[in-house]
Design a protein around this motif. Sequence first.
Motif: not given
Length: 347
Positions: A6-9, A17-20, A26-33
């Motif tokens: 949800n954080a990535a979305f 940024i388009p939802p490719y 990238l953003l999911y990895t950022y969210a997980t830390g």
Amino acid sequence: MLGYANAAFDMLKRSEIPPYPPFYELLYTYATGINPSLNNRINAIFRSGIPPSADLAETLYNEFLKSDLNERMSSVSARMHARISAVNEAIDGAMVTASAYSGALQAASDDLEEDLEPQAMRTLSLRLLAETHRMQETNRQLEVKLEASREDIAALQRDLDDVRRESMLDPLTKIANRKSFDEGLADAIDDARRSGEPLCLILLDIDLFKSFNDTYGHQTGDQVLRLVAMTLKSNIKGKDLAARYGGEEFVAILPSTDLRGALIVAENVRKAIQAKELLKRSTNERLGRISASFGVAQYRPAEAAATLIERADRCLYAAKHAGRNRVVAESELVEIEEVPAKDISMV
């Protein structure tokens, strides 16, 4: 897990940024830390006020997440193409020579239908002998090139196998990654449907891992992830598959195992993790022990993989709500979920 997604979305929605898929990754990895270098870079970008864009996201993805596997795959593909082209050229050359040889034989056959003088017969024989030698040499060269190609193609096949194996492993823990898990679960479900054998799924999450990371640093946290991965892998066997699901979550697929057997496996893993005392290598500092919470679910006929994962996930969070460091199976899920929920923001 759902919180990370949800954080990535949310970040994708708020940005340009388009939802490719690569940008979501990238953003999911950022969210997980789980990638401190990536998080530091993105945090610095946020502080600088630079507006997010597709070009910036692509740059970050290429720098931090894009594996060299694609480049290696392209290299193998190029080598394969070059080798196939060489084989085709050799075959084309042999076919030209064979065609010329066939023409020479046909001409000789026509000449032999006439009465030839001894000298003409000798000349014809020498010409045929020369053509035969040329054909033999062409065939010899073709055999050499085909043998070399056979060896090269065998080497290329080994390289492709290596690339595929690496693409299916988590680079940090060296156990199966999410892609490998998805494929393994699909295959296990197909087998269970055909055979009627039971199939179970174990989902585990390291307790208070974020707090541990914040206290001791990501390098020590990485050591914990490797330790848990190896502990999980060493406690399963046969066709079982251990994988890193994401962040500090791991999963095990247990074919031909019913819920009772899966509970035994999960409990063994839980005890093995809790029994290990952590030691910071650089300082020999004792860091105490860690624990993990487990959810266990059994496959139900005709259900989708996502449904099985969701049930195991609900069991996992029921274990968190019930105090962590325990195993919860779907058979006791209702009872556990009736316990008032606690704050598990630092699960």
